[in-house]
Design a protein around this motif. Structure first.
Motif, PDB file in Angstrom:
ATOM      1  N   ALA A  87       4.315   2.820  -6.028  1.00 53.75           N
ATOM      2  CA  ALA A  87       4.618   3.778  -4.811  1.00 53.75           C
ATOM      3  C   ALA A  87       4.924   2.898  -3.747  1.00 53.75           C
ATOM      4  O   ALA A  87       4.262   1.858  -3.243  1.00 53.75           O
ATOM      5  N   LYS A  88       5.936   3.258  -2.842  1.00 53.98           N
ATOM      6  CA  LYS A  88       6.060   2.607  -1.514  1.00 53.98           C
ATOM      7  C   LYS A  88       5.121   2.880  -0.606  1.00 53.98           C
ATOM      8  O   LYS A  88       4.822   4.217  -0.333  1.00 53.98           O
ATOM      9  N   GLY A  89       4.683   1.879   0.397  1.00 46.63           N
ATOM     10  CA  GLY A  89       3.705   2.444   1.566  1.00 46.63           C
ATOM     11  C   GLY A  89       3.458   1.214   2.298  1.00 46.63           C
ATOM     12  O   GLY A  89       3.371  -0.235   1.755  1.00 46.63           O
ATOM     13  N   ASP A  90       3.140   1.237   3.338  1.00 47.43           N
ATOM     14  CA  ASP A  90       2.788   0.270   4.317  1.00 47.43           C
ATOM     15  C   ASP A  90       1.269   0.264   4.644  1.00 47.43           C
ATOM     16  O   ASP A  90       1.009   1.001   5.337  1.00 47.43           O
ATOM     17  N   VAL A  91       0.762  -0.746   4.145  1.00 43.46           N
ATOM     18  CA  VAL A  91      -0.686  -0.854   4.341  1.00 43.46           C
ATOM     19  C   VAL A  91      -1.292  -0.814   5.677  1.00 43.46           C
ATOM     20  O   VAL A  91      -2.193  -0.299   5.944  1.00 43.46           O
ATOM     21  N   LEU A 132       0.041   0.436   8.210  1.00 41.08           N
ATOM     22  CA  LEU A 132       0.279   1.934   8.714  1.00 41.08           C
ATOM     23  C   LEU A 132      -0.631   2.869   8.253  1.00 41.08           C
ATOM     24  O   LEU A 132      -0.896   3.722   8.735  1.00 41.08           O
ATOM     25  N   GLY A 133      -1.193   2.558   6.938  1.00 43.78           N
ATOM     26  CA  GLY A 133      -1.935   3.414   6.297  1.00 43.78           C
ATOM     27  C   GLY A 133      -1.312   4.398   5.728  1.00 43.78           C
ATOM     28  O   GLY A 133       0.065   4.789   5.763  1.00 43.78           O
ATOM     29  N   PRO A 134      -1.946   5.331   4.705  1.00 44.98           N
ATOM     30  CA  PRO A 134      -1.136   6.360   4.090  1.00 44.98           C
ATOM     31  C   PRO A 134      -0.570   7.407   4.744  1.00 44.98           C
ATOM     32  O   PRO A 134      -1.326   7.798   5.706  1.00 44.98           O
ATOM     33  N   GLU A 135       0.391   7.892   4.261  1.00 41.75           N
ATOM     34  CA  GLU A 135       1.040   9.076   4.835  1.00 41.75           C
ATOM     35  C   GLU A 135       0.021  10.436   4.316  1.00 41.75           C
ATOM     36  O   GLU A 135      -0.230  10.358   3.223  1.00 41.75           O
ATOM     37  N   PRO A 136       0.102  11.134   5.347  1.00 43.43           N
ATOM     38  CA  PRO A 136      -0.471  12.371   4.800  1.00 43.43           C
ATOM     39  C   PRO A 136      -0.137  13.215   3.624  1.00 43.43           C
ATOM     40  O   PRO A 136       1.002  13.288   3.634  1.00 43.43           O
ATOM     41  N   GLY A 137      -1.234  13.159   2.557  1.00 45.87           N
ATOM     42  CA  GLY A 137      -0.851  13.906   1.437  1.00 45.87           C
ATOM     43  C   GLY A 137      -0.246  12.947   0.309  1.00 45.87           C
ATOM     44  O   GLY A 137       0.395  13.482  -0.864  1.00 45.87           O
ATOM     45  N   ALA A 138       0.212  11.586   0.856  1.00 44.03           N
ATOM     46  CA  ALA A 138       1.000  10.844  -0.163  1.00 44.03           C
ATOM     47  C   ALA A 138       0.138  10.325  -1.339  1.00 44.03           C
ATOM     48  O   ALA A 138       0.685   9.758  -2.315  1.00 44.03           O
ATOM     49  N   ILE A 169      -5.775  -9.107   9.596  1.00 41.88           N
ATOM     50  CA  ILE A 169      -5.521  -7.479  10.069  1.00 41.88           C
ATOM     51  C   ILE A 169      -5.186  -6.733   8.856  1.00 41.88           C
ATOM     52  O   ILE A 169      -5.528  -5.470   8.986  1.00 41.88           O
ATOM     53  N   PHE A 170      -5.132  -7.339   7.623  1.00 41.17           N
ATOM     54  CA  PHE A 170      -5.119  -6.260   6.632  1.00 41.17           C
ATOM     55  C   PHE A 170      -6.411  -5.752   6.191  1.00 41.17           C
ATOM     56  O   PHE A 170      -6.651  -4.486   5.825  1.00 41.17           O
ATOM     57  N   TYR A 171      -7.448  -6.567   6.292  1.00 45.20           N
ATOM     58  CA  TYR A 171      -8.683  -5.864   5.916  1.00 45.20           C
ATOM     59  C   TYR A 171      -9.278  -4.889   6.664  1.00 45.20           C
ATOM     60  O   TYR A 171      -9.907  -4.088   6.515  1.00 45.20           O
ATOM     61  N   LEU A 217     -10.022  -1.034   5.569  1.00 47.83           N
ATOM     62  CA  LEU A 217     -11.279  -0.371   5.932  1.00 47.83           C
ATOM     63  C   LEU A 217     -11.064   0.896   6.784  1.00 47.83           C
ATOM     64  O   LEU A 217     -11.590   1.966   6.575  1.00 47.83           O
ATOM     65  N   GLU A 218     -10.230   0.870   7.811  1.00 50.12           N
ATOM     66  CA  GLU A 218      -9.825   1.904   8.757  1.00 50.12           C
ATOM     67  C   GLU A 218      -9.092   2.863   8.143  1.00 50.12           C
ATOM     68  O   GLU A 218      -9.635   3.958   8.258  1.00 50.12           O
ATOM     69  N   LYS A 219      -7.993   2.578   7.211  1.00 52.06           N
ATOM     70  CA  LYS A 219      -7.018   3.575   7.088  1.00 52.06           C
ATOM     71  C   LYS A 219      -6.797   4.074   5.527  1.00 52.06           C
ATOM     72  O   LYS A 219      -6.457   5.120   5.093  1.00 52.06           O
ATOM     73  N   TRP A 220      -7.601   3.164   4.678  1.00 53.77           N
ATOM     74  CA  TRP A 220      -7.411   3.441   3.195  1.00 53.77           C
ATOM     75  C   TRP A 220      -8.945   3.846   2.648  1.00 53.77           C
ATOM     76  O   TRP A 220      -8.974   4.738   1.512  1.00 53.77           O
TER      77      TRP A 220
END
Length: 283
Positions: free
Chosen positions: A165-169, A171-177, A220-222, A226-229
């Motif tokens: 799946a394509k995603g930008d870590v 930016l975080g997950p798009e809602p419902g993705a 920055i990725f950690y 933690l915050e977004k995923w």
């Protein structure tokens, strides 16, 4: 020239070029392009390969002497029980990452659902599936080139329940993705501080910068994970990340501030700190 002469010439040329393991690299190139592994060189070293094979071998040696990564020249590389396709544009799988796979596998059960963030070649997600029966993993990757290798490697192992799946870590997950209530999240994110990139080995500098650059402090990725995923985890779900061998204290502090529990550091085969895992607490 005979196969033995070609091998010895390659070994000497790679040593002169500053390659760390010239004998190993020359042997792997001989296996790939001359069709002779080490026992084959011993048995058939006095034979002369055909001219086409000699040209391919010597071209590969030239590329390696120019410090193109051996893994890219070969086009694939082993990781745990897997053999993964690799090339320019995707991070090379490393033995160190097995520490992360084994640590996360030890915290989850059969048929667990989870994410592999910054998936690259798919080493982490496929590795988890290969050792945890029935595990299901969504491998999240942003870059198109890396995604091509990821899809190809997933296709190589249909017995592993992995999807891309394509995603930008960051930016975080798009809602419902992505589903929530996950059993685990694993990631080998970029973790090298930006100002340290120019000091890396020539081979590493040929890997994609976006797979290496962890920002000003390498963390920055950690923070993003933690915050977004981590909210996608169920209570009791496992979180595991690979780290640089000097980052354990800083990453553990980030984990503690995020409220996860049972934080542990895991070492690689060289005895270096290589992964941090934890468990999401109850809501």
């Amino acid at each position: 020239m005979t196969a033995r002469e070609l091998y010895l010439q390659a070994k000497a040329r790679l040593a002169e070029a500053g390659v760390d393991s010239p004998g190993f690299d020359a042997a792997r190139l001989a296996e790939r392009f001359l069709g002779l592994d080490r026992p084959g060189l011993a048995l058939h070293g006095d034979e002369a390969p055909d001219e086409g094979k000699q040209r391919e071998f010597l071209e590969a040696v030239s590329q390696r002497a120019a410090r193109r990564p051996l893994q890219y020249i070969l086009g694939e590389w082993p990781f745990m029980s897997l053999t993964l396709r690799v090339g320019e544009g995707v991070l090379i799988p490393r033995e160190d990452t097995a520490a992360l796979v084994e640590a996360v596998a030890g915290r989850i059960g059969a048929s667990s659902r989870g994410l592999d963030l910054c998936a690259g070649s798919g080493a982490v997600g496929l590795g988890i599936c290969s050792v945890v029966p029935g595990a299901r993993v969504i491998c999240v990757e942003l870059e198109d080139t890396a995604m091509r290798y990821l899809r190809e490697n997933i296709g190589r192992y249909p017995e592993c329940s992995c999807t891309a799946a394509k995603g930008d870590v960051l930016l975080g997950p798009e809602p419902g993705a992505f589903p929530d209530g996950l059993d685990f999240i694993a990631s080998n994110p970029p973790y090298i501080a930006t100002d340290e990139l120019p000091d890396l080995q020539p081979e590493v500098q040929k890997e994609p910068p976006l797979a290496l650059d962890g920002g000003r402090d390498g963390l920055i990725f950690y923070r993003a994970i933690l915050e977004k995923w981590s909210p996608l985890l169920r209570p009791g779900g496992a979180l595991g990340v690979e780290i640089g061998d000097t980052q354990a204290r800083e990453v553990m502090e980030l984990f503690a501030r995020a409220g996860v529990t049972d934080i542990a550091v895991h070492r690689d085969l060289a005895g270096l700190d290589r992964a941090v895992t934890a468990v999401k607490g109850s809501v």
